[in-house]
Design an enzyme around this catalytic site. Structure first.
Site, PDB file in Angstrom:
ATOM      1  N   ARG A 162      40.696  30.830  33.512  1.00  0.00           N
ATOM      2  CA  ARG A 162      42.031  30.337  33.805  1.00  0.00           C
ATOM      3  C   ARG A 162      43.000  31.018  32.836  1.00  0.00           C
ATOM      4  O   ARG A 162      42.616  31.384  31.721  1.00  0.00           O
ATOM      5  CB  ARG A 162      42.116  28.828  33.626  1.00  0.00           C
ATOM      6  CG  ARG A 162      41.184  28.006  34.520  1.00  0.00           C
ATOM      7  CD  ARG A 162      41.343  26.520  34.232  1.00  0.00           C
ATOM      8  NE  ARG A 162      40.496  25.697  35.090  1.00  0.00           N
ATOM      9  CZ  ARG A 162      39.299  25.239  34.755  1.00  0.00           C
ATOM     10  NH1 ARG A 162      38.802  25.533  33.549  1.00  0.00           N
ATOM     11  NH2 ARG A 162      38.596  24.503  35.588  1.00  0.00           N
ATOM     12  N   LYS A 173      39.889  22.652  30.896  1.00  0.00           N
ATOM     13  CA  LYS A 173      40.584  21.399  31.179  1.00  0.00           C
ATOM     14  C   LYS A 173      39.919  20.245  30.430  1.00  0.00           C
ATOM     15  O   LYS A 173      38.702  20.210  30.265  1.00  0.00           O
ATOM     16  CB  LYS A 173      40.566  21.114  32.686  1.00  0.00           C
ATOM     17  CG  LYS A 173      41.443  22.063  33.485  1.00  0.00           C
ATOM     18  CD  LYS A 173      41.478  21.671  34.948  1.00  0.00           C
ATOM     19  CE  LYS A 173      42.439  22.558  35.727  1.00  0.00           C
ATOM     20  NZ  LYS A 173      42.497  22.201  37.166  1.00  0.00           N
ATOM     21  N   HIS A 209      45.138  33.645  38.752  1.00  0.00           N
ATOM     22  CA  HIS A 209      44.143  32.886  39.502  1.00  0.00           C
ATOM     23  C   HIS A 209      43.512  33.720  40.620  1.00  0.00           C
ATOM     24  O   HIS A 209      42.395  33.426  41.055  1.00  0.00           O
ATOM     25  CB  HIS A 209      44.764  31.606  40.065  1.00  0.00           C
ATOM     26  CG  HIS A 209      43.973  30.380  39.726  1.00  0.00           C
ATOM     27  ND1 HIS A 209      43.799  29.923  38.428  1.00  0.00           N
ATOM     28  CD2 HIS A 209      43.264  29.526  40.510  1.00  0.00           C
ATOM     29  CE1 HIS A 209      43.045  28.842  38.442  1.00  0.00           C
ATOM     30  NE2 HIS A 209      42.699  28.588  39.685  1.00  0.00           N
ATOM     31  N   ARG A 223      40.538  35.150  39.075  1.00  0.00           N
ATOM     32  CA  ARG A 223      39.497  34.121  38.982  1.00  0.00           C
ATOM     33  C   ARG A 223      38.825  33.912  40.341  1.00  0.00           C
ATOM     34  O   ARG A 223      37.598  33.859  40.444  1.00  0.00           O
ATOM     35  CB  ARG A 223      40.128  32.838  38.475  1.00  0.00           C
ATOM     36  CG  ARG A 223      39.211  31.630  38.328  1.00  0.00           C
ATOM     37  CD  ARG A 223      39.987  30.526  37.620  1.00  0.00           C
ATOM     38  NE  ARG A 223      39.406  29.203  37.769  1.00  0.00           N
ATOM     39  CZ  ARG A 223      38.477  28.689  36.963  1.00  0.00           C
ATOM     40  NH1 ARG A 223      38.000  29.418  35.966  1.00  0.00           N
ATOM     41  NH2 ARG A 223      38.015  27.471  37.132  1.00  0.00           N
ATOM     42  N   HIS A 237      34.024  24.103  36.563  1.00  0.00           N
ATOM     43  CA  HIS A 237      34.385  23.058  37.514  1.00  0.00           C
ATOM     44  C   HIS A 237      33.560  21.797  37.247  1.00  0.00           C
ATOM     45  O   HIS A 237      32.336  21.861  37.187  1.00  0.00           O
ATOM     46  CB  HIS A 237      34.114  23.510  38.952  1.00  0.00           C
ATOM     47  CG  HIS A 237      35.088  24.522  39.459  1.00  0.00           C
ATOM     48  ND1 HIS A 237      34.818  25.371  40.510  1.00  0.00           N
ATOM     49  CD2 HIS A 237      36.358  24.823  39.063  1.00  0.00           C
ATOM     50  CE1 HIS A 237      35.865  26.143  40.750  1.00  0.00           C
ATOM     51  NE2 HIS A 237      36.806  25.833  39.873  1.00  0.00           N
ATOM     52  N   TYR A 243      34.377  28.597  47.774  1.00  0.00           N
ATOM     53  CA  TYR A 243      34.054  30.024  47.804  1.00  0.00           C
ATOM     54  C   TYR A 243      32.944  30.328  48.803  1.00  0.00           C
ATOM     55  O   TYR A 243      32.796  31.465  49.228  1.00  0.00           O
ATOM     56  CB  TYR A 243      33.676  30.507  46.403  1.00  0.00           C
ATOM     57  CG  TYR A 243      34.827  30.380  45.439  1.00  0.00           C
ATOM     58  CD1 TYR A 243      35.935  31.200  45.547  1.00  0.00           C
ATOM     59  CD2 TYR A 243      34.828  29.402  44.454  1.00  0.00           C
ATOM     60  CE1 TYR A 243      37.017  31.063  44.686  1.00  0.00           C
ATOM     61  CE2 TYR A 243      35.902  29.260  43.587  1.00  0.00           C
ATOM     62  CZ  TYR A 243      36.986  30.086  43.713  1.00  0.00           C
ATOM     63  OH  TYR A 243      38.058  29.940  42.871  1.00  0.00           O
TER      64      TYR A 243
END
Length: 296
Positions: free
Chosen positions: A147, A171, A237, A240, A263, A272
């Site tokens: 990120r 995150k 992004h 990414r 994630h 994906y």
């Protein structure tokens, strides 16, 4: 009274949960709308707010402000989290936001660069200082699927050149180790030799020597894409997404891609697989003898 409890909740998000300033700002905006609505209703305490009233506010935000389904879902999530916190604080006994109905979210497939486009982008010519820096930036983004906030936060002490690993903070202030590919590793080694960086220096620096900002990263990507003849809109992004899509297409290992990207929910990574199936469908339609369209 109402606004004061919001301030306490936001302080909790910053201090105990480690939320980023931008995330806290989004929560603050959504909760300010909720407080304004409660005051319109003449409520003095959060415990007086009922579920049908919260649902009415959500419908009004959609009708009057034209909020998208994703924005409405984010509002509902912020309100639910706020009332969960109030319940732990002993101020409410029920969560009026629990049963909120939100419009179904149509998930868009992320855009990606194909392998040839990515090679065209990252293989920068030249050995001047700026080219060395930007080559390291591009190679690392594509190699490790970072990120932009993670990229801007890493320092040289986080990079293990021998083990080709990088420690990043994602995150929720969660740290993880990500692999660094051979091309990215070589570009980073060249960057460190050029800039003579210390362990506490930012891995990617701006013009004044401090950490490069997210906007600075976006500007560099846009400029380099144009110079390299990649005419898609290139942004952090997208790098990414491309990293994840190419890895999954080659390996099929969804769990490993989930770990790489950081994630929390594998459902986020599964998007994906849709990209992979989309590619498969195109190959099938063009190559399978029983799938080829007959000429008009």
């Amino acid at each position: 009274m109402l606004a004061g409890r919001i301030d306490g909740f936001l302080a909790y998000l910053r201090g105990e949960r480690g939320y980023s300033p931008s995330t806290v700002e989004h929560y603050a905006h959504g909760l300010a709308r909720l407080a304004e609505y409660a005051e319109e209703l003449g409520l003095a305490r959060w415990s007086e707010l009922e579920g049908d009233q919260v649902q009415s506010l959500l419908a009004r935000e959609h009708r009057q402000r034209g909020y998208s389904p994703s924005t409405l879902r984010a509002l509902a999530s912020a309100w639910r989290s706020f009332f969960r916190w109030l319940a732990r604080e002993g101020e409410v006994t029920t969560n009026p936001a629990l049963g909120l109905r939100t419009p179904k979210l149509r998930r868009k497939l992320p855009q990606v660069l194909d392998a040839d486009e990515m090679a065209q982008l990252v293989e920068l010519p030249g050995d001047d200082a700026e080219a060395v820096r930007d080559r390291a930036l591009l190679e690392l983004l594509y190699s490790s699927g970072l990120r932009v906030s993670e990229l801007c936060g890493v320092r040289w002490r986080d990079f293990d050149s021998d083990g080709a690993m990088l420690r990043v903070t994602g995150k929720g202030s969660k740290t993880r180790l990500v692999p660094v590919g051979s091309k990215a590793r070589a570009a980073l080694v060249a960057l460190r030799e050029q800039d003579r960086c210390g362990d506490d220096d930012p891995l990617v620096r701006g013009a004044r020597g401090g950490p490069l900002t997210p906007n600075g990263v976006r500007a560099r990507l846009k400029r380099r894409a144009q110079e390299q003849g990649v005419w898609k809109r290139v942004y952090p992004h997208l790098m990414r997404h491309s990293c994840a899509s190419h890895l999954l297409e080659s390996s099929g290992d969804l769990r490993s891609v989930q770990e790489l990207l950081g994630h929390a929910d594998i459902g986020t990574t599964q998007i994906y697989t849709h990209l992979d199936f989309q590619h498969l469908a195109k190959v099938y339609d063009s190559a399978h003898p029983r799938a080829k369209r007959k000429a008009g």
